[in-house]
Enzyme design. Structure first.
Site, mmCIF file in Angstrom:
data_model
loop_
_atom_site.group_PDB
_atom_site.id
_atom_site.type_symbol
_atom_site.label_atom_id
_atom_site.label_comp_id
_atom_site.label_asym_id
_atom_site.label_seq_id
_atom_site.Cartn_x
_atom_site.Cartn_y
_atom_site.Cartn_z
ATOM 1 N N GLU A 1 0.374 8.628 3.057
ATOM 2 C CA GLU A 1 1.527 9.470 3.360
ATOM 3 C C GLU A 1 1.090 10.813 3.955
ATOM 4 O O GLU A 1 1.462 11.885 3.484
ATOM 5 C CB GLU A 1 2.419 9.658 2.123
ATOM 6 C CG GLU A 1 3.869 9.848 2.499
ATOM 7 C CD GLU A 1 4.835 9.827 1.331
ATOM 8 O OE1 GLU A 1 6.028 10.049 1.584
ATOM 9 O OE2 GLU A 1 4.424 9.592 0.179
ATOM 10 N N TYR B 1 -0.631 2.190 2.250
ATOM 11 C CA TYR B 1 0.585 2.828 1.750
ATOM 12 C C TYR B 1 1.673 1.764 1.811
ATOM 13 O O TYR B 1 2.304 1.540 2.842
ATOM 14 C CB TYR B 1 0.925 4.056 2.596
ATOM 15 C CG TYR B 1 2.205 4.753 2.203
ATOM 16 C CD1 TYR B 1 2.554 4.903 0.865
ATOM 17 C CD2 TYR B 1 3.059 5.272 3.166
ATOM 18 C CE1 TYR B 1 3.731 5.539 0.498
ATOM 19 C CE2 TYR B 1 4.242 5.913 2.813
ATOM 20 C CZ TYR B 1 4.570 6.044 1.478
ATOM 21 O OH TYR B 1 5.742 6.671 1.123
ATOM 22 N N ASP C 1 -1.344 3.746 -2.561
ATOM 23 C CA ASP C 1 -0.047 3.770 -3.224
ATOM 24 C C ASP C 1 0.595 2.398 -3.019
ATOM 25 O O ASP C 1 1.077 2.089 -1.932
ATOM 26 C CB ASP C 1 0.799 4.889 -2.615
ATOM 27 C CG ASP C 1 2.200 4.958 -3.187
ATOM 28 O OD1 ASP C 1 2.546 4.110 -4.043
ATOM 29 O OD2 ASP C 1 2.964 5.855 -2.763
ATOM 30 N N ASN D 1 3.190 1.359 -4.724
ATOM 31 C CA ASN D 1 4.626 1.502 -5.007
ATOM 32 C C ASN D 1 5.138 0.454 -5.993
ATOM 33 O O ASN D 1 6.241 -0.074 -5.837
ATOM 34 C CB ASN D 1 5.426 1.456 -3.698
ATOM 35 C CG ASN D 1 5.737 2.851 -3.168
ATOM 36 O OD1 ASN D 1 6.145 3.732 -3.930
ATOM 37 N ND2 ASN D 1 5.505 3.064 -1.887
ATOM 38 N N ASP E 1 3.172 14.980 -5.439
ATOM 39 C CA ASP E 1 3.847 14.321 -6.555
ATOM 40 C C ASP E 1 3.004 13.176 -7.115
ATOM 41 O O ASP E 1 3.302 12.654 -8.186
ATOM 42 C CB ASP E 1 5.247 13.843 -6.162
ATOM 43 C CG ASP E 1 5.280 13.002 -4.893
ATOM 44 O OD1 ASP E 1 4.276 12.962 -4.162
ATOM 45 O OD2 ASP E 1 6.337 12.389 -4.617
#
Length: 252
Positions: free
Chosen positions: A35, A108, A147, A149, A244
């Protein structure tokens, strides 16, 4: 070899925080980013102050969205962006560095979205990406980080019952995708070394979630089974701020 993966939620934004100081603390040999939210030239420009790393990036067609990067002290044997599948290659989500003993892939993974609008696409992506990793694995072992997710098991998020089959990141279809990586012989390196440890890698910006540690473990290092004996350390560096997400570590 000290490998670190971090979803930075914008490379230009995190450079205005303590990113360079964090690198000094973490001391990575290779840093994989997700990201980046920047085009390739903007990634290079943002990291202009950084010394001692070869920098590679893969940016999305859409500006300011998605994107991955690999920063390596050792120059890789080769670098490849994307999977070679047009449907999946528009958002800069995959970048591969080849080293002597393994491929290092940063990913990602698409988010299913607040209203789960991309859940179907996400399932398609998981199948295609696993096949891509398996093709790489024919040639040499694979380490894949980033990531993903998804929180794989109830231990991997603070509120599993409240989120199961209700919110992106803990839908059964997404869990099934991670199950397939594991069933195909990839080790979840953190769980391999820390079977019962509760640590998270992402927290919502809402409601003081990070301070309360109401988080999710959605950032992973997976590796080919043959590399399991070479793992020296795995960790989630949740004392490192700036995004985050926090960085995750694999040391071989």
């Amino acid at each position: 070899m000290r490998l670190i993966s971090w979803n930075v939620n914008g490379i230009r934004a995190i450079m205005k925080k303590d990113f360079l100081q964090s690198l000094e603390t973490m001391k990575p040999d290779v840093l994989c980013l997700q990201e980046t939210k920047a085009q390739d030239d903007q990634v290079i420009e943002a990291l202009a102050e950084l010394e001692g790393f070869h920098i590679y990036s893969n940016s999305a067609v859409k500006k300011g969205y998605s994107g991955t990067a690999i920063l390596s002290k050792t120059k890789p044997l080769s670098i490849k962006a994307d999977m070679g599948i047009e449907e999946h290659d528009q958002e800069g989500r995959v970048l591969v560095a080849e080293f002597d003993e393994y491929y290092l892939v940063t990913v990602y993974t698409p988010n299913s979205g607040g209203e789960l609008k991309r859940l179907g696409y996400r399932q398609h992506w998981d199948k295609a990406f696993l096949q891509y990793l398996q093709q790489l694995e024919i040639h040499k072992p694979v380490i894949v980080c980033g990531d993903f997710n998804v929180a794989h098991q109830p231990i991997d998020l603070a509120r599993p019952k409240a989120n199961y089959n209700k919110n992106a990141g803990y839908m059964q279809e997404e869990i099934d995708g991670m199950d397939q990586y594991i069933a195909s012989g990839f080790l979840d390196t953190f769980r391999y070394k820390n079977a019962d440890q509760v640590k998270y890698s992402w927290w919502s910006y809402r409601g003081g979630a990070r301070a309360k540690n109401v988080g999710w473990r959605i950032d992973y290092f997976l590796c080919s089974e043959i590399l399991g004996t070479k793992i020296k350390q795995t960790d989630i560096l949740n004392d490192i701020h700036g995004s985050d997400h926090c960085p995750v570590l694999l040391e071989l």
